[in-house]
Enzyme design. Structure first.
Site, PDB file in Angstrom:
ATOM      1  N   GLY A 235     -11.453 -53.525 -22.068  1.00  0.00           N
ATOM      2  CA  GLY A 235     -11.754 -54.016 -20.730  1.00  0.00           C
ATOM      3  C   GLY A 235     -11.651 -55.512 -20.571  1.00  0.00           C
TER       4      GLY A 235
ATOM      5  N   LEU B 274      -8.099 -46.459 -19.818  1.00  0.00           N
ATOM      6  CA  LEU B 274      -7.964 -47.916 -19.982  1.00  0.00           C
ATOM      7  C   LEU B 274      -8.024 -48.331 -21.454  1.00  0.00           C
ATOM      8  CD1 LEU B 274      -7.762 -50.655 -18.536  1.00  0.00           C
ATOM      9  CD2 LEU B 274     -10.268 -50.743 -18.597  1.00  0.00           C
ATOM     10  N   ASP B 275      -6.981 -49.003 -21.922  1.00  0.00           N
ATOM     11  CA  ASP B 275      -6.927 -49.575 -23.275  1.00  0.00           C
ATOM     12  C   ASP B 275      -7.103 -48.521 -24.367  1.00  0.00           C
ATOM     13  OD1 ASP B 275      -6.643 -52.071 -22.091  1.00  0.00           O
ATOM     14  OD2 ASP B 275      -8.786 -52.460 -22.089  1.00  0.00           O
ATOM     15  N   ALA B 276      -6.761 -47.281 -24.048  1.00  0.00           N
ATOM     16  CA  ALA B 276      -6.962 -46.206 -25.022  1.00  0.00           C
ATOM     17  C   ALA B 276      -5.675 -45.475 -25.378  1.00  0.00           C
ATOM     18  CB  ALA B 276      -8.005 -45.225 -24.487  1.00  0.00           C
TER      19      ALA B 276
END
Lengths: 291, 291, 291, 291
Positions: free
Chosen positions: C209, C235-237
């Protein structure tokens, strides 16, 4: 931890041409061979092709001797310069370690063996000093003290003859110079060619020879390193297996550099030895392919 | 980003003895000086003491000239070999960059300057080839093409005289050899002593001289590196400011090594240049202290 | 530098079984195909087999279309879950880059392209701010400014629709989020699945994040990193392509961390993008094989 | 190796203001103190000042008790929040090590102690399993087996009480959790605050808790790491002393990751422990300054 399943390790090299992969893969597939790991490399400079294959032993309907026999015919198809080897992970690897006074590499290797991380037999440890006998014997491993009389060429020759004899008795897969401080005579380099590994405490080709950390300190480098290489008759010039470095700065004394470098020596030697014993290191000229 | 507050940077070296820190610190404290960053080092080999201090300019009741004057008296107490300097971050740093054809280091520096990360004036870029003129001018920076005729000693002398003149016109804090492929003549090494920084594309002292990546590839090393050092009359043998390395393996061609190494050259040069411009690099003999 | 020879890149994945390597290798050998680079991997957890092969285009008696046609039959032999692709390096790769205000990743990519190190067409750069238009246009690349109105969901939707349209017009092989500060809506993640690469400025999964460097500073970590990953709706995964880290210490301010981390972001993104464009990244589940 | 000369280590922290360095340095200089190493840091976020000084014991005309007494007066000048400590390297450091079954960290520490690299007394090793008793005793160190009955809260409480008692008997400078697999109860965290060091086998804050290598493998990260931190009541969330990472790739099985990570755990723990014992680690809030 369950014992690793038994495998046959095939390493192979020959002048590159079309169809090598297909030939080897088809041969294995036709025999039902289950390839667990496979790596290929062609060196564009030399035009040399390299491969290493791991095959599950239980996937083949025959044993390692027949595999070697059959493979001999395959290899012959690729010319007389072909070099290959098949080893059986079911045969336990034997290692002889040569040491002097510095303890860190020996401690590290013994710890790896004792904890099962490095699954080998250390057949013997040979020291030109007696200091490391205690820890070696505490691990249940024979220690031989072979003194090297300083400045006595004849005495050194005799000492090397004794070391040669002790090593020969174990016929090891690797002779590890774990900070052994004596330069091997050419005939020992020849006899142990391809299985004598040295750890040199510099990032070769920087700082060949004696006291590399002192050389590094004097030059004011910002990193020091270690190099694991095969021993050849040219001092510190054999094929490099592995290297690594660690940061140092102006605040580091020689003692600090020795300590920091020691941590790198240990892991570089352990990695190099593991790869050698797993037949991952293929030498061609003075360079290595590490699969 | 707010501009960084103005500071005075004090660097100081002298033979070690008791009380140096106290003397300097007391002098600054008595004047109300607010020390923002302080570093000390004593080299046990040479018995030399080094310090670097950052003082907030607005914490002192006088300007940099008076600070220098007052400090002169302090420094004199520590003997005639004392070396010191006080610089004012309020004076913008000027840099001249020398290039050839290789673009990566120049692009990297220009990017850092354009984005504000490296807060300097690039006064000029000088190239012995014309290729990098376009990108330089796109950044609004003057580019001077000074050809170096191959195999023409007289022509080269003239070219170096021209470079010297161009550099002198800017009186820069740093002359950056960003993969400039010409060996500086001794008189330029002398004139630019302590402010000419070179990036050499090897982990020195390995692979001095020409085509270090080719040398590295031939030797079969497992890491390649880069070294930022002050230029001296001894080729690639000046005091080292910074070094770093990156892993390569048998699968890397010369082109791959050049590319991977280039990424290291860029950051090593950028770090070395930043430290130099922030007066973090103190040279003593052929070694550096980097605070 | 001579242009690299034209190659066909074959990537292939299917449930592991005996004989896959032999089948593919024999098919290529029978057609005279010269394999320049080959890599294999079997994931023991999923039982999935992966391979990537580089074949010299001029070694085959037919073109890429016929190669694909013939390979379709081969692939069918290994079941319906087989996934494969053949690309032709003769077709130039197109990239669209999305940016915000942070300049370092864009500068770095443009420098690599301009110097020929990264041999792609940057079709367009799209920024939600106008700042990076100048440098983009100086490289002769179209820049589109698409403002994202803060706190205006409808306006953002319209902006994303505009970005989608601009990207679609170029049909790029990669959409690079080079520190683009907007979270992609799920439908764009879906549309660009497998070709949208993000650079996140932390060593994921740490500090997902916003403002990861601030999170890292607060936690007091001793290394900061960067992660290049495929964008997914989480998100960001998404699947991680590449990561690296750099050492920081207590003396580093947030600004220092941002600067040091930026150097890592640039190289991690450049490596990830190169590997993606060379078809070296095979995704399976949420993990990648990088050949 | 000659024994290192005896030194007094002064660590000191207080709210930053002008004149602290001058006050401490003048105090030492007036007493003839020879400062061998000095480091300073001010944290701009908290406005806290930190320093660590090494003074040669034989340069002062009084002993450590009088040094402490005199320093008490100095420290008082800087307010009631000042925290400081003076230790005497002439007092040998004592360490108690807690282990479970994993051997690598214990082997490594014992090797460093036996070779003289880490100059401490290992007063005892306590294991919740008996496996590591042999190697411990081979080094002449007492081993206590304190079983922790699984799923028996009362039995665990009793076991922790026993561990507490055993540790207390040695009053160690450090309690090292060398892959001890039990979560300390809050009261032990409190009792050992500031001297209990844990090695966690991940790059925290990633992969807190159990089986971090399995978590890392599942997430598909490209580096794994280790973190040495002070133990607090928040699991794996205490102040970080040191971290490092090592590269892994898709070819690494869980066993490979465990092995590679183990090499990092060992050095990170050894570094953290050394720094702690040399009073190099100053804790402020949940972050550390490592001088």
């Amino acid at each position: 931890m369950a014992p690793p399943e038994r495998r046959y390790l095939i390493t192979f090299g020959c002048p590159d041409r079309t169809g090598i992969v297909a030939r080897i893969a088809s041969f294995l597939a036709d025999a039902g061979g289950w390839i667990v790991e496979a790596a290929y490399h062609t060196d564009p400079d030399t035009g040399w092709f390299f491969t290493r294959q791991e095959v599950r032993a239980d996937s083949l309907p025959f044993g390692v001797e027949e595999l070697r026999e059959r493979f001999t015919a395959i290899a012959a198809e690729f010319g007389e310069n072909t070099s290959w080897r098949i080893t059986d992970t079911g045969e336990r690897r034997r290692v002889v370690i040569l040491v002097s006074k510095a303890a860190h590499c020996l401690y590290d290797l013994l710890g790896r063996v004792a904890s099962g991380e490095l699954d080998v037999d250390v057949s013997a440890v040979i020291g030109n000093h007696a200091e490391l006998g205690g820890i070696t014997r505490a691990h249940g491993i024979p220690f031989h003290h072979v003194p090297f009389p300083a400045g006595d060429a004849e005495g050194k020759r005799a000492a090397f003859a004794r070391v040669r004899e002790l090593v020969a008795a174990h016929d090891p897969h690797a002779v590890v110079l774990a900070r052994f401080m004596q330069v091997l005579p050419p005939e020992l380099c020849a006899e142990w060619a391809g299985r004598a590994l040295n750890i040199h405490h510099s990032f070769l080709p920087s700082f060949v020879g004696a006291r590399p950390y002192h050389q590094a300190h004097r030059r004011g480098v910002k990193l020091v390193g270690a190099t694991c290489h095969y021993v050849t008759a040219d001092l510190d010039a054999g094929p490099i297996i592995e290297q690594d470095v660690i940061r140092v700065d102006h605040g580091d004394s020689i003692q600090d550099i020795v300590r920091k470098g020691g941590d790198i020596e240990k892991v570089v030697l352990a990695r190099g030895l593991r790869w050698h014993l797993e037949d991952r290191v293929l030498v061609h000229g003075n360079r290595t392919v590490v699969f």
